[in-house]
Design a protein around this motif. Structure first.
Motif, short mmCIF file in Angstrom:
data_model
loop_
_atom_site.label_atom_id
_atom_site.label_comp_id
_atom_site.label_asym_id
_atom_site.label_seq_id
_atom_site.Cartn_x
_atom_site.Cartn_y
_atom_site.Cartn_z
N HIS A 149 0.68 -1.39 0.02
CA HIS A 149 -0.07 0.09 0.03
C HIS A 149 0.91 1.43 0.08
O HIS A 149 0.45 2.28 -0.84
N ILE A 150 1.93 1.34 0.89
CA ILE A 150 2.92 2.61 0.81
C ILE A 150 3.50 2.86 -0.50
O ILE A 150 3.61 3.71 -0.82
N ASN A 151 3.88 1.44 -1.10
CA ASN A 151 4.59 1.80 -2.46
C ASN A 151 3.90 2.27 -3.55
O ASN A 151 4.11 2.85 -4.32
N ASN A 152 2.38 1.99 -3.34
CA ASN A 152 1.54 2.31 -4.35
C ASN A 152 0.66 3.63 -4.22
O ASN A 152 -0.19 4.04 -4.68
N SER A 153 0.97 4.19 -2.96
CA SER A 153 -0.02 5.30 -2.61
C SER A 153 0.97 6.48 -2.06
O SER A 153 1.76 6.45 -1.32
N VAL A 154 0.72 7.70 -2.69
CA VAL A 154 1.59 8.92 -2.61
C VAL A 154 1.21 9.47 -1.06
O VAL A 154 1.85 9.90 -0.48
N GLN A 155 -0.25 9.24 -0.67
CA GLN A 155 -0.64 9.95 0.43
C GLN A 155 -1.30 8.61 1.26
O GLN A 155 -2.08 8.07 0.86
N THR A 156 -0.98 8.71 2.61
CA THR A 156 -1.57 7.57 3.46
C THR A 156 -1.24 8.20 4.97
O THR A 156 -0.56 9.10 5.11
N ARG A 215 9.18 8.26 0.78
CA ARG A 215 8.75 9.57 -0.06
C ARG A 215 9.95 10.29 -0.60
O ARG A 215 9.98 10.61 -1.75
N ARG A 257 10.83 8.06 -3.62
CA ARG A 257 9.93 8.12 -4.74
C ARG A 257 10.19 9.60 -5.39
O ARG A 257 10.00 9.61 -6.57
N GLY A 277 4.05 13.70 -2.59
CA GLY A 277 3.29 13.75 -1.45
C GLY A 277 3.52 14.79 -0.24
O GLY A 277 3.26 14.57 0.82
#
Length: 267
Positions: free
Chosen positions: A164-171, A207, A210, A231
């Protein structure tokens, strides 16, 4: 002459090991490099001369566990280099060392200090191996033997969190705890024990990685757009974080290095 190779692990190890990398360098001159936090732990074997960590004025151990790093390091060659590095998936190193890996944060722990007989025997075998291919086979045999002894029910839930972290800019931490089906307090404890740093610090490092990845694939991007895509709250936030982890502003870094994400380049 310098040779760098990445070797993929056996299929049974792929969920736990990102890859192995091998560096051989017989250059006459001194070679220096700044390394940034990657979000992954590693196991390092020097078969040649060791690298010097110049900003700490110390030589790396001959063989060591490299914990999660939260700051940059400057490393310099000291002679003929022949090193093998095992790079773990972010959440799996604990399986192989049977200790909370938060104990290794920002440290290079010599294998001899681990009081692990099997791991110490592996070091001796690698030192005596005729070539690097045999060394990789020895490492894989050791890792597979450790894997067969371990049944950690937290690994699948942490794997889902890392995806999820890998695929999400914001979490956020609450959302990650929900994915893991844990309370926030339980989640932060389990996360730190297995990944080696707090969820908040891991998110900051990813981040950064990324940001490096976007710069690597879109070198002409403006910094305002870069901060949005990665993010950050704004451009000044990105510059502050980037300098904290790398020692440079993004502009200064780009003037010295070609940006490469050690984390996202191999997912």
């Amino acid at each position: 002459m310098q040779t760098f190779r990445i070797i993929q692990p056996a299929p049974a190890l792929k969920p736990f090991i990102r890859y192995y990398w091998i560096l051989q360098d017989k250059s006459v001159g001194i070679v220096s490099q700044r390394t940034l936090p990657t979000g992954c732990m590693s196991l390092v074997f020097h078969r040649g001369e060791r690298l010097k960590v110049t900003n700490r004025d110390e030589l790396q151990p001959h063989s060591f566990i490299c914990g999660q790093e939260s700051r940059y390091s400057d490393v310099t060659s000291t002679g003929d280099i022949e090193m093998i590095v095992v790079v773990f998936q972010p959440h799996t190193a604990k399986i192989f060392f049977h200790l909370p890996v938060s104990l290794f944060r920002d440290m290079n722990i010599p294998i001899w200090d681990m009081e692990d007989i099997e791991l110490s025997d592996l070091v001796k075998k690698i030192e005596d191996a005729d070539n690097l291919e045999i060394s990789i086979d020895l490492i894989e045999h050791f890792l597979l033997s450790r894997l067969l002894l371990e049944n950690n029910y937290n690994i699948p839930r942490l794997a889902a969190v890392v995806r999820h972290i890998n695929n999400s800019v914001q979490t956020n931490i609450k959302g990650l705890a929900d994915i893991a089906c844990l309370s926030e307090k339980q989640f932060c404890r389990v996360f730190s024990e297995h990944i080696g740093i707090t969820p908040k610090d891991f998110l900051r490092i990813i981040r950064l990685q990324r940001t490096l990845s976007v710069l690597q694939h879109n070198p002409g991007i403006g910094f305002a757009q870069l901060s949005y895509e990665c993010g950050f709250t704004d451009q000044s936030h990105m510059i502050k974080e980037f300098k904290l982890f790398s020692g440079y502003t993004p502009k200064e870094y780009l003037n010295r290095y070609a940006p490469i994400s050690d984390y996202f380049s191999s997912i």
